[in-house]
Write an enzyme that holds these catalytic residues in place. Structure first.
Site, PDB file in Angstrom:
ATOM      1  N   ASN A 143       0.759  -1.170   0.051  1.00 30.00           N
ATOM      2  CA  ASN A 143      -0.155  -0.090  -0.048  1.00 30.00           C
ATOM      3  C   ASN A 143       0.939   1.143  -0.074  1.00 30.00           C
ATOM      4  OD1 ASN A 143       0.465   0.904   2.886  1.00 30.00           O
ATOM      5  ND2 ASN A 143      -0.500  -1.377   3.261  1.00 30.00           N
ATOM      6  N   LYS A 152     -11.964  -3.406  17.955  1.00 29.36           N
ATOM      7  CA  LYS A 152     -10.664  -3.900  18.122  1.00 29.36           C
ATOM      8  C   LYS A 152     -10.536  -4.077  19.693  1.00 29.36           C
ATOM      9  CE  LYS A 152      -8.983  -2.913  13.767  1.00 29.36           C
ATOM     10  NZ  LYS A 152      -7.973  -3.611  12.969  1.00 29.36           N
ATOM     11  N   ASP A 196      -4.362  -6.240   4.945  1.00 24.88           N
ATOM     12  CA  ASP A 196      -5.202  -7.236   5.703  1.00 24.88           C
ATOM     13  C   ASP A 196      -5.187  -8.549   5.132  1.00 24.88           C
ATOM     14  OD1 ASP A 196      -6.746  -5.305   7.246  1.00 24.88           O
ATOM     15  OD2 ASP A 196      -7.613  -4.382   5.350  1.00 24.88           O
ATOM     16  N   PRO A 234      -3.337 -11.698  10.585  1.00 25.33           N
ATOM     17  CA  PRO A 234      -3.804 -11.545  11.975  1.00 25.33           C
ATOM     18  C   PRO A 234      -3.820 -10.081  12.123  1.00 25.33           C
ATOM     19  CG  PRO A 234      -1.248 -12.169  11.908  1.00 25.33           C
ATOM     20  CD  PRO A 234      -2.089 -12.579  10.397  1.00 25.33           C
ATOM     21  N   ASP A 235      -4.758  -9.738  12.889  1.00 33.41           N
ATOM     22  CA  ASP A 235      -5.053  -8.361  13.433  1.00 33.41           C
ATOM     23  C   ASP A 235      -4.283  -8.232  14.755  1.00 33.41           C
ATOM     24  OD1 ASP A 235      -5.999  -5.834  14.632  1.00 33.41           O
ATOM     25  OD2 ASP A 235      -7.817  -5.944  13.162  1.00 33.41           O
ATOM     26  N   ILE A 236      -3.093  -7.359  14.514  1.00 31.45           N
ATOM     27  CA  ILE A 236      -2.118  -7.254  15.405  1.00 31.45           C
ATOM     28  C   ILE A 236      -2.668  -6.495  16.609  1.00 31.45           C
ATOM     29  CG2 ILE A 236       0.458  -6.854  16.021  1.00 31.45           C
ATOM     30  CD1 ILE A 236       0.630  -7.081  13.028  1.00 31.45           C
ATOM     31  N   LYS A 291       8.567 -17.303 -10.249  1.00 28.21           N
ATOM     32  CA  LYS A 291       7.950 -16.136 -10.683  1.00 28.21           C
ATOM     33  C   LYS A 291       6.671 -16.597 -11.556  1.00 28.21           C
ATOM     34  CE  LYS A 291       8.312 -12.345 -13.725  1.00 28.21           C
ATOM     35  NZ  LYS A 291       9.097 -11.812 -14.855  1.00 28.21           N
ATOM     36  N   PHE A 338      -4.963   3.346  14.571  1.00 30.72           N
ATOM     37  CA  PHE A 338      -5.275   4.348  13.523  1.00 30.72           C
ATOM     38  C   PHE A 338      -6.430   3.629  12.751  1.00 30.72           C
ATOM     39  CE2 PHE A 338      -2.155   7.794  12.892  1.00 30.72           C
ATOM     40  CZ  PHE A 338      -1.297   7.526  14.131  1.00 30.72           C
TER      41      PHE A 338
HETATM   42  O1  C5P Z   1      -8.909  -2.723  10.335  1.00 36.17           O
HETATM   43  P1  C5P Z   1      -8.075  -1.588  10.021  1.00 36.17           P
HETATM   44  O2  C5P Z   1      -7.071  -1.983   9.072  1.00 36.17           O
HETATM   45  O3  C5P Z   1      -8.606  -0.164   9.245  1.00 36.17           O
HETATM   46  O4  C5P Z   1      -7.428  -1.041  11.280  1.00 36.17           O
HETATM   47  C1  C5P Z   1      -6.335  -0.249  11.298  1.00 36.17           C
HETATM   48  C2  C5P Z   1      -5.814  -0.320  12.531  1.00 36.17           C
HETATM   49  O5  C5P Z   1      -5.130  -1.536  13.075  1.00 36.17           O
HETATM   50  C3  C5P Z   1      -4.315   0.411  12.562  1.00 36.17           C
HETATM   51  O6  C5P Z   1      -4.033   0.777  13.834  1.00 36.17           O
HETATM   52  C4  C5P Z   1      -3.240  -0.557  11.963  1.00 36.17           C
HETATM   53  O7  C5P Z   1      -1.889  -0.719  12.439  1.00 36.17           O
HETATM   54  C5  C5P Z   1      -3.860  -1.768  12.739  1.00 36.17           C
HETATM   55  N1  C5P Z   1      -3.822  -3.400  12.074  1.00 36.17           N
HETATM   56  C6  C5P Z   1      -3.124  -4.400  12.865  1.00 36.17           C
HETATM   57  N2  C5P Z   1      -3.222  -5.423  12.078  1.00 36.17           N
HETATM   58  C7  C5P Z   1      -3.923  -5.795  11.077  1.00 36.17           C
HETATM   59  C8  C5P Z   1      -4.491  -4.605  10.251  1.00 36.17           C
HETATM   60  C9  C5P Z   1      -4.749  -3.518  11.064  1.00 36.17           C
HETATM   61  O8  C5P Z   1      -2.456  -4.106  13.673  1.00 36.17           O
HETATM   62  N3  C5P Z   1      -3.687  -6.918  10.351  1.00 36.17           N
END
Ligand code: C5P
Length: 398
Positions: A208, A342, A276, A304-306, A286, A324
Site C-alpha cells: 500500500n 478492536k 489485511d 492476523p489483526d495485530i 515467478k 489508527f
Molecule cells: O482494520 P483496519 O486495518 O482499518 O485497522 C487499522 C488499525 O489496525 C491500525 O492501527 C493498524 O495498524 C492496525 N492493524 C493491525 N493489524 C492488521 C490490520 C490493522 O495491527 N492486520
C-alpha cells in the site's frame, strides 16, 4: 548533555571499530567520560593508542593485568559506569554474551555488569541474518539489552544489506535517549509503522502507499520524551527514528511475531498500514504469463489483526493501546465502531480519501476517539501530530 556520565565502552573486533573513534570524540564533546575496553581482535582494526588518546583514558584489554588489578579491579569498571556500550557488537561478542562466556576482559565485564547495556551490532549481512545470530539477539533482548542499529547499506566486505553499524551520531542519540529525563523515562512503548509487503511470488507483492512517516515521527516524539521505544517497521521509505530500537520486518506475519517478541510494554501505538490479506501460498518461482492459459488465481487469506490481538490480551496488555483508522468515508462512525471492535483505548482516525494526500504525504488531520468521545485536531504536519500525541500519551501514562 552527558556531563558527568561514565560510559564503559567495549570495542569489539570488526572493521566498524574505526567509527568508534568518532563516537569517542562525540561522547567527549558531550561531557561524558569514556572508559575504553578493547578485545584483542579490536586492536587489529584500531590502535589502543588512538583510542586512549581520544578517550583520555588508558585502554583496558588484558584480563589478568597486575597493574590494572592493583589500581582498580576489572569488575569495578562496570560498578563505576552509568552505561555499558558495546560498539561494534560483533557476532562473536554477542554469542559470548548470550551464552554467558567470560574468557576475556570484554566478555567478563559484560557478564559481571550491573548496568544497562547498549549494543551497536556490526557484521556482514549473512552473519546478521544467520539463525544463530538471530537467536542470540532474541536472547539478549530478553535479557534486557538495548540495541541501536544495525543499519542497511553497503558493507566493507562489498555486500549490501543489514549489518552496518549505526553511525556514531545515531549511537550518541541512543545514549542521550537512555539518559533523557523526559516524562516518559522508564516507559517502554512500541510503535508499528509503514506498509507490509505480502509476497505473491519472488518478484511481486501486495503493498500500500504508506510511507511510514507518521509512525516514524511518533517514535521520534516518544524518544524525545524519554521513552524506550521499540519501532517495528515494514519496508517504509521514511527515515528510521534515531534513538529507537528499530526492528525491520516485511510481512504482516513477521510484524505480528516482532510485536509478540517485544515483551512487556507500557503503551503500544499501531500506526502501520498492515495488509489485511496475504496470498495463501506465495509461489516459489515467478508466475508466468502463458498465452491461452488465462489469469493466475490468487487465493487470499486474512492476516492476523495485530492491534486487536494486543488490545484483547488477557495477560500483559499494555496500559494504553492506540490504533489508527485510515478511512475514505464516514470517518467518525467507522472509526468509533473500530475502537470498540478492536478493543483499543484510542483510535486516531484520518481521512485518506480523495486528493487530500494524507497517505504518503507530509501532513495529516486526525480525530482522536476515546471513551470520552471524539476530539478533532487541526491540519498539521505529521511531526506536529506526533508531538501532540506523544504529550497525550505521557499524560495518560504518568
Ligand atoms: O482494520 P483496519 O486495518 O482499518 O485497522 C487499522 C488499525 O489496525 C491500525 O492501527 C493498524 O495498524 C492496525 N492493524 C493491525 N493489524 C492488521 C490490520 C490493522 O495491527 N492486520
Amino acid at each position: 548533555m552527558l556531563a558527568g556520565k561514565n560510559i564503559l565502552l567495549i570495542i569489539g573486533g570488526g572493521i566498524a571499530a574505526y567509527k568508534v573513534l568518532e563516537l569517542i570524540r562525540l561522547l567527549g564533546k558531550s561531557g561524558a567520560k569514556v572508559v575504553p575496553v578493547m578485545t584483542h581482535a579490536a586492536e587489529e582494526f584500531v590502535t589502543p593508542l588512538s583510542v586512549s588518546a581520544l578517550a583520555g583514558q588508558p585502554v583496558r584489554s588484558a584480563l589478568f593485568n597486575l597493574e590494572d588489578e592493583a589500581e582498580m579491579g576489572h569488575i569495578q569498571l562496570t560498578r563505576d559506569a552509568d552505561l555499558v556500550v558495546v560498539a561494534p557488537a560483533t557476532a562473536d561478542l554477542m554469542a559470548k554474551m548470550a551464552q554467558g562466556l567470560a574468557n576475556d576482559m570484554a566478555s567478563t565485564l559484560l557478564i559481571a555488569r550491573n548496568k544497562p547495556v547498549l549494543l551497536a551490532p556490526a557484521m556482514n549481512v549473512a552473519m546478521w541474518e544467520n539463525p544463530a545470530t538471530k537467536r542470540n539477539v532474541d536472547t539478549l533482548r530478553g535479557d534486557g539489552c538495548h540495541f541501536v542499529g544495525p543499519d542497511e547499506g553497503d558493507m566493507a566486505c562489498g555486500e549490501f544489506g543489514f549489518g552496518r553499524m549505526a553511525e556514531p551520531a545515531e549511537i550518541l542519540a541512543a545514549i542521550d535517549a537512555h539518559f533523557a529525563v523526559g516524562p516518559l523515562k522508564g516507559k517502554r512503548v512500541l510503535v508499528t509503522s509503514g506498509p507490509t509487503h505480502e509476497p505473491i511470488d519472488p518478484v511481486r507483492y501486495i503493498a500500500n502507499r504508506s510511507s511510514g512517516l507518521q509512525g516514524a515521527e511518533i517514535a521520534r516524539a516518544l524518544v524525545g520524551l524519554g521513552a524506550e521505544v521499540v519501532f517495528v517497521t515494514g519496508p517504509a521509505t521514511a527515515a528510521r527514528p534515531i534513538g529507537a530500537e528499530v526492528i525491520e520486518v516485511e510481512t504482516a506475519l513477521e510484524m505480528a511475531a516482532a510485536v509478540e517478541a517485544a515483551g512487556a510494554l507500557d503503551a503500544a501505538i499501531f500506526a502501520a498500514a498492515v495488509a489485511d490479506w496475504r496470498v495463501a501460498s506465495a509461489s516459489e518461482s515467478k508466475l508466468k504469463k502463458v498465452a491461452g492459459k488465462g489469469l493466475p488465481e490468487l487465493e487470499l487469506v486474512e492476516n492476523p489483526d495485530i492491534l486487536a490481538t494486543v488490545s484483547q490480551r488477557k495477560n500483559g496488555r499494555p496500559a494504553l493501546v492506540v490504533g489508527f483508522a485510515a478511512e475514505t468515508n464516514d470517518v467518525l462512525e467507522n472509526a468509533t465502531a473500530k475502537r470498540k471492535r478492536k478493543g483499543c483505548d484510542w483510535i486516531l482516525a484520518n481521512d485518506v480519501g480523495g486528493d487530500r494526500g494524507v497517505m504518503g504525504g507530509p501532513d495529516n488531520q486526525v480525530v482522536l476517539i476515546s471513551e470520552n468521545g471524539a476530539e478533532t485536531w487541526p491540519w498539521m504536519s505529521k511531526r506536529q501530530v506526533a508531538e501532540a500525541l506523544a504529550i497525550k500519551i505521557s499524560e495518560a501514562l504518568t
